[in-house]
Scaffold this motif. Sequence first.
Motif, mmCIF file in Angstrom:
data_model
loop_
_atom_site.group_PDB
_atom_site.id
_atom_site.type_symbol
_atom_site.label_atom_id
_atom_site.label_comp_id
_atom_site.label_asym_id
_atom_site.label_seq_id
_atom_site.Cartn_x
_atom_site.Cartn_y
_atom_site.Cartn_z
ATOM 1 N N GLN A 46 6.901 18.923 -55.530
ATOM 2 C CA GLN A 46 6.148 18.014 -54.674
ATOM 3 C C GLN A 46 6.601 16.575 -54.854
ATOM 4 O O GLN A 46 6.704 15.829 -53.876
ATOM 5 C CB GLN A 46 4.648 18.136 -54.949
ATOM 6 C CG GLN A 46 4.052 19.412 -54.409
ATOM 7 C CD GLN A 46 2.562 19.516 -54.690
ATOM 8 O OE1 GLN A 46 2.055 18.948 -55.640
ATOM 9 N NE2 GLN A 46 1.863 20.264 -53.839
ATOM 10 N N GLN B 82 10.809 12.444 -48.518
ATOM 11 C CA GLN B 82 10.073 12.115 -47.298
ATOM 12 C C GLN B 82 10.012 10.611 -47.050
ATOM 13 O O GLN B 82 10.047 10.176 -45.903
ATOM 14 C CB GLN B 82 8.646 12.655 -47.366
ATOM 15 C CG GLN B 82 8.501 14.079 -46.906
ATOM 16 C CD GLN B 82 7.035 14.446 -46.764
ATOM 17 O OE1 GLN B 82 6.208 14.127 -47.617
ATOM 18 N NE2 GLN B 82 6.713 15.119 -45.679
ATOM 19 N N ILE B 83 9.875 9.839 -48.110
ATOM 20 C CA ILE B 83 9.788 8.383 -47.926
ATOM 21 C C ILE B 83 11.171 7.731 -48.043
ATOM 22 O O ILE B 83 11.292 6.530 -48.226
ATOM 23 C CB ILE B 83 8.784 7.730 -48.915
ATOM 24 C CG1 ILE B 83 9.199 7.974 -50.366
ATOM 25 C CG2 ILE B 83 7.381 8.241 -48.653
ATOM 26 C CD1 ILE B 83 8.344 7.239 -51.389
ATOM 27 N N ASN B 84 12.191 8.557 -47.905
ATOM 28 C CA ASN B 84 13.581 8.105 -47.865
ATOM 29 C C ASN B 84 13.989 7.355 -49.134
ATOM 30 O O ASN B 84 14.574 6.276 -49.077
ATOM 31 C CB ASN B 84 13.839 7.248 -46.617
ATOM 32 C CG ASN B 84 15.314 7.181 -46.282
ATOM 33 O OD1 ASN B 84 16.075 8.072 -46.643
ATOM 34 N ND2 ASN B 84 15.714 6.120 -45.610
ATOM 35 N N TYR C 150 10.023 16.239 -53.163
ATOM 36 C CA TYR C 150 9.801 16.284 -51.716
ATOM 37 C C TYR C 150 9.244 14.955 -51.200
ATOM 38 O O TYR C 150 9.677 14.434 -50.178
ATOM 39 C CB TYR C 150 8.856 17.439 -51.380
ATOM 40 C CG TYR C 150 8.628 17.642 -49.900
ATOM 41 C CD1 TYR C 150 9.642 18.129 -49.086
ATOM 42 C CD2 TYR C 150 7.390 17.355 -49.326
ATOM 43 C CE1 TYR C 150 9.432 18.325 -47.736
ATOM 44 C CE2 TYR C 150 7.181 17.537 -47.973
ATOM 45 C CZ TYR C 150 8.196 18.021 -47.178
ATOM 46 O OH TYR C 150 7.989 18.195 -45.835
ATOM 47 N N ALA C 151 8.295 14.389 -51.944
ATOM 48 C CA ALA C 151 7.693 13.113 -51.530
ATOM 49 C C ALA C 151 8.734 11.994 -51.532
ATOM 50 O O ALA C 151 8.791 11.193 -50.584
ATOM 51 C CB ALA C 151 6.528 12.757 -52.453
ATOM 52 N N TYR C 152 9.550 11.924 -52.565
ATOM 53 C CA TYR C 152 10.607 10.907 -52.595
ATOM 54 C C TYR C 152 11.552 11.058 -51.412
ATOM 55 O O TYR C 152 11.957 10.065 -50.797
ATOM 56 C CB TYR C 152 11.412 10.977 -53.898
ATOM 57 C CG TYR C 152 10.759 10.292 -55.077
ATOM 58 C CD1 TYR C 152 10.204 9.014 -54.960
ATOM 59 C CD2 TYR C 152 10.707 10.910 -56.317
ATOM 60 C CE1 TYR C 152 9.616 8.379 -56.043
ATOM 61 C CE2 TYR C 152 10.127 10.278 -57.414
ATOM 62 C CZ TYR C 152 9.583 9.022 -57.259
ATOM 63 O OH TYR C 152 9.012 8.395 -58.347
#
Length: 104
Positions: A26, A33-35, A29-31
């Motif tokens: 997670q 997602q925020i490029n 994935y979050a990193y």
Amino acid sequence: MDEEKLVEYTVKQLRLLRHNFMNTLQVIYAYLQINKPDKAIEYMKEINKNMFSLSLIYNLENPFISLLMQDIIMEVEKIGADYEIITNIDYIPTEVFTKIKTKY
């Protein structure tokens, strides 16, 4: 410890590892997602160091001691405390059992 208790303890450890693995995914994935792929890579390198440390623990001659060491480390890390476990096991460097948070 009887066999049934050992199996229960092992399953508990596997559940904790699975939980940590899902949390790790997670975060990566979050990193992404925020490029912020550089942060994802940095995080993955830290995870890789942790996995190396665990592999040294798993290579101990006594699997029960390996589980206990893993359990101790995971419980201490869960509360975010610094720790140092001193050992005479030659092939495991001291930093494997030490986590001192650095302040930025």
